[in-house]
Design a protein around this motif. Structure first.
Motif, PDB file in Angstrom:
ATOM      1  N   THR A 181     -77.858  -7.783 126.660  1.00  0.00           N
ATOM      2  CA  THR A 181     -77.121  -6.603 126.180  1.00  0.00           C
ATOM      3  C   THR A 181     -77.982  -5.782 125.215  1.00  0.00           C
ATOM      4  OG1 THR A 181     -75.206  -8.083 126.150  1.00  0.00           O
ATOM      5  CG2 THR A 181     -74.881  -5.913 125.183  1.00  0.00           C
ATOM      6  N   VAL A 182     -78.901  -6.451 124.505  1.00  0.00           N
ATOM      7  CA  VAL A 182     -79.682  -5.730 123.490  1.00  0.00           C
ATOM      8  C   VAL A 182     -81.174  -5.689 123.816  1.00  0.00           C
ATOM      9  CG1 VAL A 182     -78.046  -6.164 121.613  1.00  0.00           C
ATOM     10  CG2 VAL A 182     -79.900  -7.801 122.028  1.00  0.00           C
ATOM     11  N   GLY A 183     -81.550  -6.076 125.008  1.00  0.00           N
ATOM     12  CA  GLY A 183     -82.958  -5.957 125.379  1.00  0.00           C
ATOM     13  C   GLY A 183     -83.454  -7.195 126.103  1.00  0.00           C
ATOM     14  N   ASP A 184     -84.721  -7.148 126.559  1.00  0.00           N
ATOM     15  CA  ASP A 184     -85.256  -8.307 127.278  1.00  0.00           C
ATOM     16  C   ASP A 184     -86.526  -8.833 126.613  1.00  0.00           C
ATOM     17  OD1 ASP A 184     -86.907  -6.251 127.857  1.00  0.00           O
ATOM     18  OD2 ASP A 184     -86.516  -6.205 130.017  1.00  0.00           O
ATOM     19  N   ASP A 185     -86.732  -8.483 125.348  1.00  0.00           N
ATOM     20  CA  ASP A 185     -87.911  -8.951 124.635  1.00  0.00           C
ATOM     21  C   ASP A 185     -87.656 -10.347 124.046  1.00  0.00           C
ATOM     22  OD1 ASP A 185     -86.026  -7.288 123.077  1.00  0.00           O
ATOM     23  OD2 ASP A 185     -87.191  -8.070 121.400  1.00  0.00           O
ATOM     24  N   ALA A 186     -88.676 -10.922 123.442  1.00  0.00           N
ATOM     25  CA  ALA A 186     -88.582 -12.295 122.935  1.00  0.00           C
ATOM     26  C   ALA A 186     -87.552 -12.437 121.821  1.00  0.00           C
ATOM     27  CB  ALA A 186     -89.956 -12.728 122.422  1.00  0.00           C
ATOM     28  N   ASP A 187     -87.258 -11.349 121.103  1.00  0.00           N
ATOM     29  CA  ASP A 187     -86.316 -11.433 119.977  1.00  0.00           C
ATOM     30  C   ASP A 187     -84.878 -11.103 120.359  1.00  0.00           C
ATOM     31  OD1 ASP A 187     -88.428 -11.991 118.344  1.00  0.00           O
ATOM     32  OD2 ASP A 187     -88.768  -9.887 117.791  1.00  0.00           O
ATOM     33  N   ALA A 188     -84.642 -10.869 121.652  1.00  0.00           N
ATOM     34  CA  ALA A 188     -83.318 -10.368 122.050  1.00  0.00           C
ATOM     35  C   ALA A 188     -82.194 -11.342 121.659  1.00  0.00           C
ATOM     36  CB  ALA A 188     -83.291 -10.073 123.544  1.00  0.00           C
ATOM     37  N   GLU A 189     -82.458 -12.653 121.818  1.00  0.00           N
ATOM     38  CA  GLU A 189     -81.381 -13.615 121.498  1.00  0.00           C
ATOM     39  C   GLU A 189     -81.020 -13.547 120.019  1.00  0.00           C
ATOM     40  OE1 GLU A 189     -81.993 -17.609 122.847  1.00  0.00           O
ATOM     41  OE2 GLU A 189     -82.375 -16.941 124.901  1.00  0.00           O
ATOM     42  N   ALA A 190     -82.039 -13.588 119.163  1.00  0.00           N
ATOM     43  CA  ALA A 190     -81.770 -13.533 117.716  1.00  0.00           C
ATOM     44  C   ALA A 190     -81.102 -12.206 117.364  1.00  0.00           C
ATOM     45  CB  ALA A 190     -83.061 -13.702 116.936  1.00  0.00           C
ATOM     46  N   ARG A 191     -81.511 -11.143 118.052  1.00  0.00           N
ATOM     47  CA  ARG A 191     -80.936  -9.827 117.730  1.00  0.00           C
ATOM     48  C   ARG A 191     -79.470  -9.761 118.168  1.00  0.00           C
ATOM     49  NH1 ARG A 191     -84.901  -7.153 119.453  1.00  0.00           N
ATOM     50  NH2 ARG A 191     -84.090  -6.285 121.375  1.00  0.00           N
ATOM     51  N   PHE A 192     -79.194 -10.317 119.348  1.00  0.00           N
ATOM     52  CA  PHE A 192     -77.794 -10.289 119.806  1.00  0.00           C
ATOM     53  C   PHE A 192     -76.915 -11.141 118.876  1.00  0.00           C
ATOM     54  CE2 PHE A 192     -74.246 -11.843 122.447  1.00  0.00           C
ATOM     55  CZ  PHE A 192     -73.642 -10.609 122.678  1.00  0.00           C
ATOM     56  N   VAL A 248     -71.840  -3.067 121.494  1.00  0.00           N
ATOM     57  CA  VAL A 248     -73.019  -2.871 120.638  1.00  0.00           C
ATOM     58  C   VAL A 248     -73.320  -1.373 120.672  1.00  0.00           C
ATOM     59  CG1 VAL A 248     -75.429  -3.498 120.244  1.00  0.00           C
ATOM     60  CG2 VAL A 248     -73.861  -5.154 121.276  1.00  0.00           C
ATOM     61  N   GLN A 249     -72.954  -0.686 119.602  1.00  0.00           N
ATOM     62  CA  GLN A 249     -73.196   0.761 119.565  1.00  0.00           C
ATOM     63  C   GLN A 249     -74.702   1.007 119.541  1.00  0.00           C
ATOM     64  OE1 GLN A 249     -70.938  -0.702 117.398  1.00  0.00           O
ATOM     65  NE2 GLN A 249     -69.108  -0.011 118.449  1.00  0.00           N
ATOM     66  N   GLY A 250     -75.107   2.084 120.163  1.00  0.00           N
ATOM     67  CA  GLY A 250     -76.542   2.394 120.171  1.00  0.00           C
ATOM     68  C   GLY A 250     -76.752   3.824 120.585  1.00  0.00           C
ATOM     69  N   SER A 251     -78.000   4.242 120.506  1.00  0.00           N
ATOM     70  CA  SER A 251     -78.314   5.610 120.867  1.00  0.00           C
ATOM     71  C   SER A 251     -79.340   5.569 122.007  1.00  0.00           C
ATOM     72  CB  SER A 251     -78.904   6.296 119.632  1.00  0.00           C
ATOM     73  OG  SER A 251     -79.199   7.616 119.917  1.00  0.00           O
ATOM     74  N   PRO A 252     -79.191   6.222 123.107  1.00  0.00           N
ATOM     75  CA  PRO A 252     -78.207   7.268 123.345  1.00  0.00           C
ATOM     76  C   PRO A 252     -76.837   6.747 123.787  1.00  0.00           C
ATOM     77  CG  PRO A 252     -79.671   7.103 125.239  1.00  0.00           C
ATOM     78  CD  PRO A 252     -80.162   6.119 124.222  1.00  0.00           C
ATOM     79  N   PHE A 253     -76.705   5.471 124.137  1.00  0.00           N
ATOM     80  CA  PHE A 253     -75.372   5.022 124.550  1.00  0.00           C
ATOM     81  C   PHE A 253     -75.122   3.593 124.067  1.00  0.00           C
ATOM     82  CE2 PHE A 253     -78.387   4.910 128.104  1.00  0.00           C
ATOM     83  CZ  PHE A 253     -78.527   3.552 128.251  1.00  0.00           C
ATOM     84  N   ARG A 270     -71.871  -2.853 126.368  1.00  0.00           N
ATOM     85  CA  ARG A 270     -70.719  -3.705 126.105  1.00  0.00           C
ATOM     86  C   ARG A 270     -70.966  -5.096 126.694  1.00  0.00           C
ATOM     87  NH1 ARG A 270     -64.341  -2.016 126.718  1.00  0.00           N
ATOM     88  NH2 ARG A 270     -63.876  -2.618 124.582  1.00  0.00           N
ATOM     89  N   ALA A 271     -70.926  -6.101 125.811  1.00  0.00           N
ATOM     90  CA  ALA A 271     -71.063  -7.477 126.295  1.00  0.00           C
ATOM     91  C   ALA A 271     -69.692  -7.950 126.762  1.00  0.00           C
ATOM     92  CB  ALA A 271     -71.577  -8.362 125.168  1.00  0.00           C
ATOM     93  N   ARG A 272     -69.665  -8.637 127.902  1.00  0.00           N
ATOM     94  CA  ARG A 272     -68.399  -9.131 128.460  1.00  0.00           C
ATOM     95  C   ARG A 272     -68.450 -10.644 128.599  1.00  0.00           C
ATOM     96  NH1 ARG A 272     -65.741  -4.750 130.727  1.00  0.00           N
ATOM     97  NH2 ARG A 272     -67.086  -2.923 130.548  1.00  0.00           N
ATOM     98  N   GLY A 273     -67.291 -11.259 128.560  1.00  0.00           N
ATOM     99  CA  GLY A 273     -67.241 -12.700 128.802  1.00  0.00           C
ATOM    100  C   GLY A 273     -67.382 -13.526 127.535  1.00  0.00           C
ATOM    101  N   LEU A 274     -67.023 -12.943 126.359  1.00  0.00           N
ATOM    102  CA  LEU A 274     -67.064 -13.731 125.124  1.00  0.00           C
ATOM    103  C   LEU A 274     -66.022 -14.844 125.190  1.00  0.00           C
ATOM    104  CD1 LEU A 274     -68.690 -11.244 124.043  1.00  0.00           C
ATOM    105  CD2 LEU A 274     -67.637 -11.726 121.838  1.00  0.00           C
ATOM    106  N   THR A 275     -66.410 -16.001 124.695  1.00  0.00           N
ATOM    107  CA  THR A 275     -65.462 -17.121 124.709  1.00  0.00           C
ATOM    108  C   THR A 275     -65.059 -17.449 123.273  1.00  0.00           C
ATOM    109  OG1 THR A 275     -67.428 -18.461 124.880  1.00  0.00           O
ATOM    110  CG2 THR A 275     -66.160 -18.154 126.894  1.00  0.00           C
TER     111      THR A 275
END
Ligand code: HEM
Length: 471
Positions: A273-284, A432-437, A440-445
């Protein structure tokens, strides 16, 4: 300037006792009312107060409404306590307010559940909470031995259950903060109570952000409206009244079980939802909470964790992040304390927000799930959430219901606090609000399940003596 009677206020109001690495929370039932009143009167001399310092160990005590009745209080004074405290946490109304449904429903609780449930300390028998704190295991064993025999030795109280948080790590007293089981530093943001002297260290916007009227946390002092919060009383001499509430407060205890494996899996699954880089998990993960694992707030450092900002609490949202592009509008800390974003004018917003602050004193329980674990070890772990407020409805319940669990909080739609909420079976949503758009993460438990809970009253020392009949 408010003159706070620190020597009469129990120490937990001022401190989480960070140097006391061991804690035990003991639940008792009153077995012999006269004996229990005698025990309480003697205990009053040993209770840690705000003026005594922490000494070799710390002792605090709180009672439920049923506990006060069991001590022999008459119906008239009993009816002067705050309604949520009188009613308890498990009524159908409060279940709706707190979102205690499904797996968190009170009839499933390990303690504090309704009479007749499998709770080891059902709410009709849960009368007294003794909170013990000691620097290490040896000191705790001696304190436990001494206090247990005083409480139960002559049959005054019957021991029901003990909650045992994990010992705090050795680094805590060196000024670091605790880490909760999902892996985030916790405890950095607390209100500063006017009259404690701590407010002298803050000025300007920082003071407006964090300094809160004494009466928001201690009964007997002006609250955020400049009024005295209603205080319970006992009939006194010459048809007068004894103020039983002065220097006391209400204490909320909730045992919150955390599904750490589920949380980690979800973070892995939805990090894209927030990217595909190495830090994406920590960022999410940081987006869900509003702070990075270190504690650094997203509002200050949105792109990467920064340990230099780990304890930073000098931020608002309105100026730097009005649309949630740094810290999502629905992140846990932004819901739990929206700071300057509750009204168009910032100073007014802080005034409004600060009518809904809580003083948190939680400690984790259960062993951590090892970082390398690839599957759930099925061991119970979580947070023994403790908070204090003079007005349970306007503070704790409001935060939980109107901010954390509100699907329409801050213009959002069909979302709940991503950490605390109970999403529908098809899975929850998180924007996750962001610019330019926005994405939305789905499937939260559901990661947090309530295992027990109750409302207590934490009297001042004079209040304890009045209850013991010694004033
Ligand atoms: C297992 C359950 C919970 C977890 C894992 C959790 C985790 C966290 C973390 C990591 C922080 C950031 C540290 C800090 O600002 O001090 C935080 C802050 C906070 N939490 Fe929770 N929390 C939980 C339950 C709750 C509950 C039940 C409430 C109240 C209804 C709550 C209210 C708050 C508040 C008021 C803050 C401070 C926000 C601020 O001032 O910026 N939390 N929590």
């Amino acid at each position: 300037m408010t003159q706070l009677e620190r020597e009469d206020v129990q120490g937990l109001v001022f401190s989480g006792y960070a140097a006391m690495h061991e804690a035990r929370y003991l639940f008792y039932e009153v077995a012999d009312p006269a004996g229990a009143r005698r025990w309480l009167g003697e205990l009053a001399a040993r209770v840690t107060t705000g003026s005594a310092g922490e000494g070799a160990h710390c002792t605090n005590v709180a009672l439920t409404h049923r506990g006060l009745a069991a001590l022999g209080l008459d119906p008239e004074p009993l009816s002067t306590f705050a309604p949520p405290f009188q009613e308890g946490m498990t009524t159908p109304y409060r279940q709706r307010v707190l979102g205690d449904v499904g797996p968190s429903a009170p009839d499933m609780w390990a303690w504090g559940g309704p009479p007749g449930s499998d709770s080891s300390a059902p709410e009709d028998r849960l009368h007294v909470l003794l909170l013990l704190f000691a620097p290490d295991g040896g000191a705790m064993d001696s304190l436990l031995d001494a206090e247990m025999s005083r409480a139960t030795g002559e049959g005054a109280l019957r021991h029901l259950q003990t909650l045992q948080p994990e010992p705090l790590p050795g680094t805590i007293s060196a000024g670091k903060f605790g880490v909760e089981h999902f892996g985030f530093a916790d405890g950095m943001s607390q209100p500063v109570i006017q009259g404690t002297g701590q407010e002298d260290e803050l000025a300007g916007e920082q003071a407006r952000r964090h300094v809160v009227a004494t009466g928001e946390f201690v009964l007997g002092y002006p609250n955020g409206y400049g009024e005295l919060t209603p205080s319970p009383w006992l009939p006194g001499p010459d048809s007068g009244k004894v103020d039983l509430g002065r220097n006391g407060t209400y204490l909320v205890v909730r045992q919150l079980k955390q599904d750490v494996h589920g949380f980690r899996e979800l973070v892995r699954r939805l990090a894209g939802t927030v990217g595909d880089d190495a830090d994406a998990e920590a960022r999410f993960a940081a987006k869900l909470v509003g702070r990075w694992y270190s504690g650094a707030p997203l509002a200050r450092t949105p792109h990467r964790d920064d340990v230099d900002l780990a304890t930073d609490n000098a931020f608002g949202y309105a100026e730097v992040d009005p649309y949630g592009e740094r810290c999502p509008l629905g992140a846990h800390i932004r819901r739990a304390n929206p700071r300057d974003s509750t009204a168009p004018e910032r100073a007014r917003a802080l005034e409004l927000t600060n009518l809904h602050r809580i003083l948190r004193r939680g400690r984790v329980y259960g062993p951590g799930l090892p970082d390398a674990a690839t599957e759930d070890d099925l061991v119970e772990r979580g947070l023994i959430f403790i908070c204090m407020s003079a007005n349970i409805e306007r503070q704790f319940e409001f935060v939980q219901q109107t901010w954390c669990n509100n699907p329409k909080f801050s213009g959002l739609y069909e979302e709940q606090d991503p950490v605390l909420g109970t999403p529908p079976p098809e899975g929850g949503l998180f924007t996750v609000q962001g610019s330019p758009f926005a994405t939305r993460a789905r499937g939260l438990t559901n990661f947090v399940t309530v295992r027990g809970g109750a409302y207590f009253f934490l009297p001042g020392v004079r209040g304890l003596l009045s209850l013991a009949g010694r004033s």
